[in-house]
Design a protein around this motif. Structure first.
Motif, PDB file in Angstrom:
ATOM      1  N   LYS A  52       0.841  -1.206   0.000  1.00 21.19           N
ATOM      2  CA  LYS A  52       0.000   0.000   0.000  1.00 21.19           C
ATOM      3  C   LYS A  52       0.870   1.248   0.000  1.00 21.19           C
ATOM      4  CE  LYS A  52      -3.838   2.071   2.606  1.00 21.19           C
ATOM      5  NZ  LYS A  52      -3.242   3.274   3.215  1.00 21.19           N
ATOM      6  N   LEU A  53       1.947   1.226   0.794  1.00 19.80           N
ATOM      7  CA  LEU A  53       2.856   2.374   0.859  1.00 19.80           C
ATOM      8  C   LEU A  53       3.528   2.625  -0.488  1.00 19.80           C
ATOM      9  CD1 LEU A  53       4.331   4.515   2.633  1.00 19.80           C
ATOM     10  CD2 LEU A  53       6.093   2.791   3.010  1.00 19.80           C
ATOM     11  N   LEU A  54       3.978   1.552  -1.144  1.00 17.90           N
ATOM     12  CA  LEU A  54       4.633   1.704  -2.445  1.00 17.90           C
ATOM     13  C   LEU A  54       3.673   2.295  -3.473  1.00 17.90           C
ATOM     14  CD1 LEU A  54       6.735  -1.593  -2.756  1.00 17.90           C
ATOM     15  CD2 LEU A  54       7.429   0.625  -1.870  1.00 17.90           C
ATOM     16  N   GLU A  55       2.425   1.832  -3.454  1.00 18.22           N
ATOM     17  CA  GLU A  55       1.419   2.373  -4.377  1.00 18.22           C
ATOM     18  C   GLU A  55       1.235   3.879  -4.139  1.00 18.22           C
ATOM     19  OE1 GLU A  55      -0.064   1.244  -6.903  1.00 18.22           O
ATOM     20  OE2 GLU A  55      -0.134  -0.956  -6.783  1.00 18.22           O
ATOM     21  N   GLU A  56       1.208   4.263  -2.860  1.00 21.17           N
ATOM     22  CA  GLU A  56       1.002   5.673  -2.521  1.00 21.17           C
ATOM     23  C   GLU A  56       2.199   6.541  -2.908  1.00 21.17           C
ATOM     24  OE1 GLU A  56       0.290   5.443   1.636  1.00 21.17           O
ATOM     25  OE2 GLU A  56      -1.821   4.845   1.444  1.00 21.17           O
ATOM     26  N   GLU A  57       3.405   5.957  -2.849  1.00 24.84           N
ATOM     27  CA  GLU A  57       4.626   6.744  -3.033  1.00 24.84           C
ATOM     28  C   GLU A  57       5.251   6.628  -4.426  1.00 24.84           C
ATOM     29  OE1 GLU A  57       5.957   8.907  -1.053  1.00 24.84           O
ATOM     30  OE2 GLU A  57       4.602   8.589   0.643  1.00 24.84           O
ATOM     31  N   LYS A  58       4.658   5.820  -5.323  1.00 22.36           N
ATOM     32  CA  LYS A  58       5.324   5.594  -6.614  1.00 22.36           C
ATOM     33  C   LYS A  58       5.434   6.865  -7.452  1.00 22.36           C
ATOM     34  CE  LYS A  58       1.177   3.791  -8.970  1.00 22.36           C
ATOM     35  NZ  LYS A  58       0.610   2.589  -9.633  1.00 22.36           N
ATOM     36  N   GLN A  59       4.527   7.817  -7.251  1.00 21.48           N
ATOM     37  CA  GLN A  59       4.596   9.073  -7.992  1.00 21.48           C
ATOM     38  C   GLN A  59       5.360  10.156  -7.224  1.00 21.48           C
ATOM     39  OE1 GLN A  59       3.668   9.051 -11.032  1.00 21.48           O
ATOM     40  NE2 GLN A  59       2.556   7.100 -10.966  1.00 21.48           N
ATOM     41  N   CYS A  60       5.745   9.868  -5.989  1.00 19.40           N
ATOM     42  CA  CYS A  60       6.446  10.857  -5.170  1.00 19.40           C
ATOM     43  C   CYS A  60       7.858  10.372  -4.844  1.00 19.40           C
ATOM     44  CB  CYS A  60       5.652  11.123  -3.889  1.00 19.40           C
ATOM     45  SG  CYS A  60       3.998  11.769  -4.193  1.00 19.40           S
ATOM     46  N   PHE A 306       8.248  -4.505  -5.771  1.00 15.49           N
ATOM     47  CA  PHE A 306       8.895  -3.272  -6.210  1.00 15.49           C
ATOM     48  C   PHE A 306       8.893  -3.164  -7.741  1.00 15.49           C
ATOM     49  CE2 PHE A 306      10.556  -2.872  -1.929  1.00 15.49           C
ATOM     50  CZ  PHE A 306      10.719  -1.512  -1.772  1.00 15.49           C
ATOM     51  N   GLN A 307       9.192  -4.275  -8.409  1.00 17.07           N
ATOM     52  CA  GLN A 307       9.274  -4.266  -9.870  1.00 17.07           C
ATOM     53  C   GLN A 307       7.911  -3.965 -10.502  1.00 17.07           C
ATOM     54  OE1 GLN A 307      12.047  -7.064 -11.951  1.00 17.07           O
ATOM     55  NE2 GLN A 307      10.171  -7.918 -12.781  1.00 17.07           N
ATOM     56  N   THR A 308       6.865  -4.585  -9.980  1.00 20.27           N
ATOM     57  CA  THR A 308       5.527  -4.419 -10.544  1.00 20.27           C
ATOM     58  C   THR A 308       4.972  -3.020 -10.294  1.00 20.27           C
ATOM     59  OG1 THR A 308       5.065  -6.776 -10.234  1.00 20.27           O
ATOM     60  CG2 THR A 308       3.171  -5.326 -10.530  1.00 20.27           C
ATOM     61  N   ILE A 309       5.129  -2.529  -9.075  1.00 15.60           N
ATOM     62  CA  ILE A 309       4.522  -1.239  -8.716  1.00 15.60           C
ATOM     63  C   ILE A 309       5.294  -0.059  -9.288  1.00 15.60           C
ATOM     64  CG2 ILE A 309       3.959   0.284  -6.775  1.00 15.60           C
ATOM     65  CD1 ILE A 309       3.285  -2.232  -5.162  1.00 15.60           C
TER      66      ILE A 309
END
Length: 356
Positions: A52-60, A306-309
């Protein structure tokens, strides 16, 4: 050696990266790359919340990240460096039978015993050669190419050393290539235990009512978790129906983790190979040899996550040796690996900077 829980998995490698950065700062050398750390201590508990954290931070947080390096995993040998480019997934299953405890003197010989049904089900899963007996389970696995087979030929792997490290007298296969293929590239099925059966010292003349068998399948790339689950359920239901048992069968998959595979020709891997073989830091050569390119038979969900997100290149860069005993008594990392690993991480910073 440096001994301690997590010395090689994974506190030592994490600190080695920090030491490499610390060295640049202590010597007042400009860092050749920008870097970010993600240090997460819940891997063994499923990394709850990380996805969930990675999804939230992928654009930041990850918006300006080009490459991702994970220092989990170990070398395949005790002396030769390695880079890891793949790991198997893991699907865990529970098979449940039965309804009520009964006395074996009163009911033994006149009923369909749940534990007998369960043992028959578990026995049907894999044969004495280790081959999984579930129809269709191997259908989606990609054919082995000649280029891929050559990767296995050059890998340094001592069968006798591996037996000694694992305490096993005999493997299912007799050649290095066959062992590594079945450890990394082909799926495996392991039976882990039976819940509900009497297991304490002594004798207990009870026919247990509810017994649960636990097993898992390590999947490889191209195997679909939902398809694997369907194949398992259909197989067990087919075996169970032939027994004409009035017991109830329930099959569930409480956990499923997907496999991970990276491209060994990615610039990230090429930079790491140069750092290991010809990399130089402060006039010190590091290992001076090509690393083995290896896969891992276990499951490391964060690599695929990590690779997918993030849609970035991911590499596993281990510095621990095969005999470090991760998760075991007297876990250790050698001082040599720790120090040389720190140097090679510093050299890797220099090599990765040349890609841009």
């Amino acid at each position: 050696n440096l001994y301690g829980r997590g010395a090689t998995d994974n506190k030592g490698p994490v600190l080695a990266w920090i030491n490499a950065v610390e060295t640049f700062r202590a010597l007042k050398l400009a860092m050749p790359v920008n870097f970010k750390f993600v240090i997460e201590g819940m891997e063994e508990a499923g990394s709850l919340g990380l996805e969930k954290l990675l999804e939230e931070e992928k654009q930041c947080f990850f918006s300006d990240v080009d490459y991702i390096v994970i220092s989990d995993n170990l070398w395949l040998s005790n002396k030769k460096p390695a880079l890891t480019y793949g790991s198997r997934g893991n699907a865990c299953f529970c098979v449940e039978c039965g309804s009520k405890d009964l006395h074996s003197g009163t009911f033994g010989g006149i009923i369909h015993e749940p534990l007998t049904d369960l043992i028959a089900l578990l026995d049907s899963l894999v044969d004495h050669t280790g081959r999984i007996q579930i129809p269709g389970i191997y259908d989606s696995i990609a054919a082995l190419t000649e280029e891929e087979r050559k990767l296995y030929e050059s890998i340094e792997f001592d069968l006798e050393e591996h037996k000694y490290n694992s305490g096993v007298n005999k493997f299912l296969y007799g050649t290095k290539e066959e062992i590594l293929l079945h450890l990394w590239r082909y799926p495996s099925l392991s039976i882990h235990g039976i819940e509900g059966a009497f297991h304490e010292p002594g004798i207990k003349t009870v026919i247990p009512a509810k017994v649960i068998g636990k097993f898992s399948i390590r999947q490889v790339p191209h195997m679909d978790l939902s398809v694997v689950k369907q194949q398992v359920v259909e197989h067990l239901e087919g075996v169970f129906s032939k027994r004409n048992s009035p017991n109830k069968l329930k099959v569930s998959m409480p956990l499923g983790a997907k496999p991970w595979l990276a491209d060994v020709n990615d610039p990230l891997y090429k930079a790491a190979r140069r750092a290991i073989k010809t990399g130089m830091f402060l006039l010190f050569f590091i290992f001076g040899e090509d690393p083995d390119l290896i896969r891992d038979g276990s499951t490391i969900p964060v690599a695929r996550m990590f690779q997918t997100i993030t849609q970035k290149s991911v590499m596993m860069f281990p510095i621990g040796a095969a005999d470090d005993g991760e998760h075991s008594q007297n876990e250790k990392i050698s001082r040599h690996n720790y120090i040389e690993g720190t140097k090679v991480f510093a050299a890797f910073f220099l090599e990765i900077s040349k890609l841009h």
